[in-house]
Design a protein around this motif. Structure first.
Motif, PDB file in Angstrom:
ATOM      1  N   VAL A  72      13.421 -12.322 -29.371  1.00 26.55           N
ATOM      2  CA  VAL A  72      12.714 -13.276 -30.234  1.00 26.55           C
ATOM      3  C   VAL A  72      12.156 -14.428 -29.397  1.00 26.55           C
ATOM      4  CG1 VAL A  72      12.936 -14.861 -32.197  1.00 26.55           C
ATOM      5  CG2 VAL A  72      14.079 -12.634 -32.265  1.00 26.55           C
ATOM      6  N   ILE A  73      12.942 -14.945 -28.481  1.00 26.90           N
ATOM      7  CA  ILE A  73      12.496 -16.042 -27.608  1.00 26.90           C
ATOM      8  C   ILE A  73      11.275 -15.602 -26.805  1.00 26.90           C
ATOM      9  CG2 ILE A  73      13.101 -17.398 -25.557  1.00 26.90           C
ATOM     10  CD1 ILE A  73      15.997 -17.525 -26.738  1.00 26.90           C
ATOM     11  N   ARG A  74      11.357 -14.452 -26.188  1.00 26.75           N
ATOM     12  CA  ARG A  74      10.246 -13.933 -25.382  1.00 26.75           C
ATOM     13  C   ARG A  74       8.984 -13.757 -26.241  1.00 26.75           C
ATOM     14  NH1 ARG A  74      13.384 -10.720 -22.980  1.00 26.75           N
ATOM     15  NH2 ARG A  74      13.086  -8.946 -24.349  1.00 26.75           N
ATOM     16  N   THR A  75       9.173 -13.262 -27.458  1.00 27.18           N
ATOM     17  CA  THR A  75       8.048 -13.060 -28.376  1.00 27.18           C
ATOM     18  C   THR A  75       7.387 -14.386 -28.737  1.00 27.18           C
ATOM     19  OG1 THR A  75       9.013 -11.034 -29.280  1.00 27.18           O
ATOM     20  CG2 THR A  75       7.410 -12.187 -30.658  1.00 27.18           C
ATOM     21  N   LEU A  76       8.186 -15.400 -29.056  1.00 27.23           N
ATOM     22  CA  LEU A  76       7.617 -16.704 -29.427  1.00 27.23           C
ATOM     23  C   LEU A  76       6.872 -17.338 -28.252  1.00 27.23           C
ATOM     24  CD1 LEU A  76      10.473 -18.173 -31.650  1.00 27.23           C
ATOM     25  CD2 LEU A  76       8.309 -17.133 -32.378  1.00 27.23           C
ATOM     26  N   ILE A  77       7.382 -17.136 -27.054  1.00 26.34           N
ATOM     27  CA  ILE A  77       6.703 -17.670 -25.862  1.00 26.34           C
ATOM     28  C   ILE A  77       5.377 -16.947 -25.650  1.00 26.34           C
ATOM     29  CG2 ILE A  77       6.819 -17.808 -23.345  1.00 26.34           C
ATOM     30  CD1 ILE A  77       9.896 -18.277 -23.685  1.00 26.34           C
ATOM     31  N   GLU A  78       5.394 -15.632 -25.749  1.00 29.04           N
ATOM     32  CA  GLU A  78       4.198 -14.847 -25.451  1.00 29.04           C
ATOM     33  C   GLU A  78       3.160 -14.887 -26.573  1.00 29.04           C
ATOM     34  OE1 GLU A  78       5.682 -10.976 -24.381  1.00 29.04           O
ATOM     35  OE2 GLU A  78       6.744 -11.781 -22.640  1.00 29.04           O
ATOM     36  N   PHE A 120      11.600 -14.567 -39.874  1.00 31.76           N
ATOM     37  CA  PHE A 120      12.850 -14.362 -40.610  1.00 31.76           C
ATOM     38  C   PHE A 120      13.922 -13.724 -39.736  1.00 31.76           C
ATOM     39  CE2 PHE A 120       9.448 -14.481 -43.671  1.00 31.76           C
ATOM     40  CZ  PHE A 120       9.953 -15.327 -44.648  1.00 31.76           C
ATOM     41  N   ASN A 121      15.163 -14.032 -40.053  1.00 33.74           N
ATOM     42  CA  ASN A 121      16.320 -13.492 -39.344  1.00 33.74           C
ATOM     43  C   ASN A 121      16.531 -12.020 -39.703  1.00 33.74           C
ATOM     44  OD1 ASN A 121      18.595 -13.660 -37.652  1.00 33.74           O
ATOM     45  ND2 ASN A 121      19.932 -13.999 -39.388  1.00 33.74           N
ATOM     46  N   ASP A 122      17.098 -11.287 -38.791  1.00 33.20           N
ATOM     47  CA  ASP A 122      17.541  -9.918 -39.046  1.00 33.20           C
ATOM     48  C   ASP A 122      18.759  -9.644 -38.178  1.00 33.20           C
ATOM     49  OD1 ASP A 122      16.788  -9.074 -36.418  1.00 33.20           O
ATOM     50  OD2 ASP A 122      14.749  -8.699 -37.109  1.00 33.20           O
ATOM     51  N   ASP A 123      19.343  -8.481 -38.358  1.00 36.24           N
ATOM     52  CA  ASP A 123      20.522  -8.110 -37.582  1.00 36.24           C
ATOM     53  C   ASP A 123      20.173  -7.139 -36.464  1.00 36.24           C
ATOM     54  OD1 ASP A 123      22.198  -9.662 -39.171  1.00 36.24           O
ATOM     55  OD2 ASP A 123      22.484  -8.040 -40.624  1.00 36.24           O
ATOM     56  N   VAL A 124      18.900  -7.030 -36.125  1.00 38.36           N
ATOM     57  CA  VAL A 124      18.442  -6.029 -35.168  1.00 38.36           C
ATOM     58  C   VAL A 124      17.996  -6.647 -33.848  1.00 38.36           C
ATOM     59  CG1 VAL A 124      16.766  -4.172 -34.794  1.00 38.36           C
ATOM     60  CG2 VAL A 124      17.708  -4.543 -37.078  1.00 38.36           C
ATOM     61  N   ASN A 125      17.135  -7.639 -33.917  1.00 43.65           N
ATOM     62  CA  ASN A 125      16.520  -8.196 -32.705  1.00 43.65           C
ATOM     63  C   ASN A 125      17.445  -9.179 -31.993  1.00 43.65           C
ATOM     64  OD1 ASN A 125      13.701  -7.097 -32.721  1.00 43.65           O
ATOM     65  ND2 ASN A 125      13.835  -7.924 -34.797  1.00 43.65           N
ATOM     66  N   THR A 126      17.403  -9.122 -30.669  1.00 43.51           N
ATOM     67  CA  THR A 126      18.239 -10.026 -29.872  1.00 43.51           C
ATOM     68  C   THR A 126      17.575 -11.392 -29.748  1.00 43.51           C
ATOM     69  OG1 THR A 126      17.188  -9.445 -27.771  1.00 43.51           O
ATOM     70  CG2 THR A 126      19.065  -8.068 -28.494  1.00 43.51           C
ATOM     71  N   PHE A 127      18.380 -12.387 -29.406  1.00 41.22           N
ATOM     72  CA  PHE A 127      17.857 -13.725 -29.156  1.00 41.22           C
ATOM     73  C   PHE A 127      16.777 -13.671 -28.078  1.00 41.22           C
ATOM     74  CE2 PHE A 127      20.392 -17.303 -31.002  1.00 41.22           C
ATOM     75  CZ  PHE A 127      21.088 -16.537 -31.920  1.00 41.22           C
ATOM     76  N   ASP A 128      17.060 -12.964 -26.995  1.00 35.92           N
ATOM     77  CA  ASP A 128      16.110 -12.899 -25.883  1.00 35.92           C
ATOM     78  C   ASP A 128      14.774 -12.303 -26.306  1.00 35.92           C
ATOM     79  OD1 ASP A 128      17.803 -14.102 -24.071  1.00 35.92           O
ATOM     80  OD2 ASP A 128      18.570 -12.219 -23.268  1.00 35.92           O
TER      81      ASP A 128
END
Length: 95
Positions: A40-46, A30-38
């Motif tokens: 989230v991207i890094r998390t999905l990759i890892e 889910f979207n939030d106003d806290v986490n950066t794109f980078d």
């Protein structure tokens, strides 16, 4: 009988049901106003083993649509991924 191979409908049904069970659940971020794109991207990759392109596409969908299914699989397979995502401060649920 011809050249048509013998098939057992009940075996085919069992295989289809097994395939459905494997993809029965979705891991949604889910979207939030806290986490950066980078982040989230890094998390999905890892965590989800996405390619950089997959992770970026999912992140844009999360941003614009408010959520995105990032992985399909069995409940047991998705639980540790959800935990890993949540441990990084990103909201995720299994449906």
């Amino acid at each position: 009988m011809g050249n048509k191979p013998f098939t057992n409908p009940s075996v085919e049904e069992d295989i289809l049901l097994d395939e459905l069970e494997l993809r029965e659940h979705e891991l949604v971020v889910f979207n939030d106003d806290v986490n950066t794109f980078d982040h989230v991207i890094r998390t999905l990759i890892e965590i989800c083993k996405h390619t950089p392109e997959q992770a970026e596409q999912c992140t844009w969908i999360i941003h614009y649509k408010g959520k995105c299914t990032v992985k399909f699989g069995s409940f047991d397979e998705l639980v540790p991924m959800r935990q890993g995502i949540c441990d990084r401060g990103i909201s995720a649920e299994i449906f």
